[in-house]
Design a protein around this motif. Sequence first.
Motif, PDB file in Angstrom:
ATOM      1  N   LEU A 266       0.925  -1.235  -0.003  1.00  0.00           N
ATOM      2  CA  LEU A 266      -0.022   0.014   0.066  1.00  0.00           C
ATOM      3  C   LEU A 266       0.946   1.463  -0.080  1.00  0.00           C
ATOM      4  N   GLN A 267       2.160   1.037   0.674  1.00  0.00           N
ATOM      5  CA  GLN A 267       2.955   2.562   0.853  1.00  0.00           C
ATOM      6  C   GLN A 267       3.455   2.600  -0.352  1.00  0.00           C
ATOM      7  N   ASN A 268       3.673   1.514  -1.145  1.00  0.00           N
ATOM      8  CA  ASN A 268       4.390   1.636  -2.603  1.00  0.00           C
ATOM      9  C   ASN A 268       3.497   2.307  -3.459  1.00  0.00           C
ATOM     10  N   VAL A 269       2.146   1.760  -3.580  1.00  0.00           N
ATOM     11  CA  VAL A 269       1.276   2.258  -4.743  1.00  0.00           C
ATOM     12  C   VAL A 269       1.221   3.729  -4.137  1.00  0.00           C
ATOM     13  N   GLN A 270       1.071   4.220  -2.888  1.00  0.00           N
ATOM     14  CA  GLN A 270       0.798   5.500  -2.508  1.00  0.00           C
ATOM     15  C   GLN A 270       2.098   6.742  -3.211  1.00  0.00           C
ATOM     16  N   GLU A 271       3.352   5.666  -2.796  1.00  0.00           N
ATOM     17  CA  GLU A 271       4.347   6.740  -3.231  1.00  0.00           C
ATOM     18  C   GLU A 271       4.676   6.578  -4.806  1.00  0.00           C
ATOM     19  N   MET A 272       4.519   5.374  -5.259  1.00  0.00           N
ATOM     20  CA  MET A 272       5.072   5.310  -6.711  1.00  0.00           C
ATOM     21  C   MET A 272       3.884   5.864  -7.774  1.00  0.00           C
ATOM     22  N   SER A 278      -6.488   1.885  -0.085  1.00  0.00           N
ATOM     23  CA  SER A 278      -6.429   1.321   1.148  1.00  0.00           C
ATOM     24  C   SER A 278      -6.938  -0.066   1.231  1.00  0.00           C
ATOM     25  N   LEU A 279      -6.858  -0.774   2.186  1.00  0.00           N
ATOM     26  CA  LEU A 279      -7.326  -2.123   2.210  1.00  0.00           C
ATOM     27  C   LEU A 279      -8.597  -2.437   2.522  1.00  0.00           C
ATOM     28  N   LEU A 280      -9.478  -3.057   1.633  1.00  0.00           N
ATOM     29  CA  LEU A 280     -11.107  -3.123   1.821  1.00  0.00           C
ATOM     30  C   LEU A 280     -11.053  -4.383   2.433  1.00  0.00           C
ATOM     31  N   ARG A 281     -10.706  -5.443   1.887  1.00  0.00           N
ATOM     32  CA  ARG A 281     -10.857  -6.775   2.496  1.00  0.00           C
ATOM     33  C   ARG A 281      -9.670  -7.876   1.806  1.00  0.00           C
TER      34      ARG A 281
END
Length: 327
Positions: A266-272, A278-281
Amino acid sequence: MSLLQVEHLTRSFGGQPALKDISFTVEKGDSLGIIGRSGAGKSTLLRCLCGLDRPQSGRILLEGQDLAVLPESQIIPLRRRIGLVFQHFNLLTSRTVADNVALPLEIAGIPRDQRVKRVAELLDLVGLADHANKYPAMLSGGQKQRVGIARALAAQPALLLCDEATSALDPETTESILALLNSINRELGLTIVFITHEMDVVRTLAKHVLVLDHGRIIARGLPADILEETSLQAALPSNMEHSPQEGSHAVVRLTVDQHLIMAPLLQNVQEMCQTQASLLRVIPAEDAEYQVLDVLLQVGDVSVATMNFLQQNCHAAEVVGYVPAHS
Ligand SMILES: Nc1ncnc2c1ncn2[C@@H]1O[C@H](COP(=O)(O)OP(=O)(O)OP(=O)(O)O)[C@@H](O)[C@H]1O
């Protein structure tokens, strides 16, 4: 006094033990699921419980009477206290639905007018009131099993024994038969002992579970605890030892917050990709063979670059729908 009390049961075939020192009790109103892999001894145990097979040693007390030692002439009335439900229904093809259900009552010598009344009640109970005069060949698998259940209940048994009662049925029919058995157990208070190899059946029907392996009881308890333990056992490496060997590595069981596993991605998606994610399930993998997790993410901007990034860093990525931004 327990309804059923099994003590130190052993049964061998040609010197090969199939049941070794089996002891357990079943209280009135319980629903006990007996599970175990093929050859574990489930059918042998069930045959002993209904008096169709005799153990070499041990006691099987049903309402205080020992099925293991009673002479055949005295076992017959005791067997009437047990209703049997079979995997392949075992209906008589030349008899109608009503006559199949009436069979145990005929054998017990119940007068015809009482039989007719009881059969009507039973067909009503299993939802087959409109099928009384049909023959088994005219019924679906689920309907045949309903007839089997009505027949098993006919002589008002104290104990219902089910031998893989849903194994020959499709998932939807299985669900409806389990619902029927559940209501028979929970609403009529009838005690059920069943064998199965299907974990879903245990999850739905059992109040308690016994696990057999190589003729022994290796675990017993509540379904949730046993199912968790059983799936852990199935996941362990087959070459695992319980004590350390020269040069061996430890196998460590972790209980992990799923957000922690997903955090780096998730952090990589946000940065790159410069977008919120965010995680749904997290959906547990159905197919353990591939050891993958299905994960639902909520992503702010699904640009080509974001999808490319996800596809490169995961097995697969596809947009399956959209939710409002604030959800
Ligand atoms: N009549 C018999 N003669 C010889 N061996 C038998 C007999 N019945 C069962 N066994 C043996 O006893 C062991 C337990 O068999 P059983 O059928 O009770 O296992 P199970 O757990 O019901 O297996 P499955 O799920 O495959 O039906 C097996 O090794 C089997 O080969």
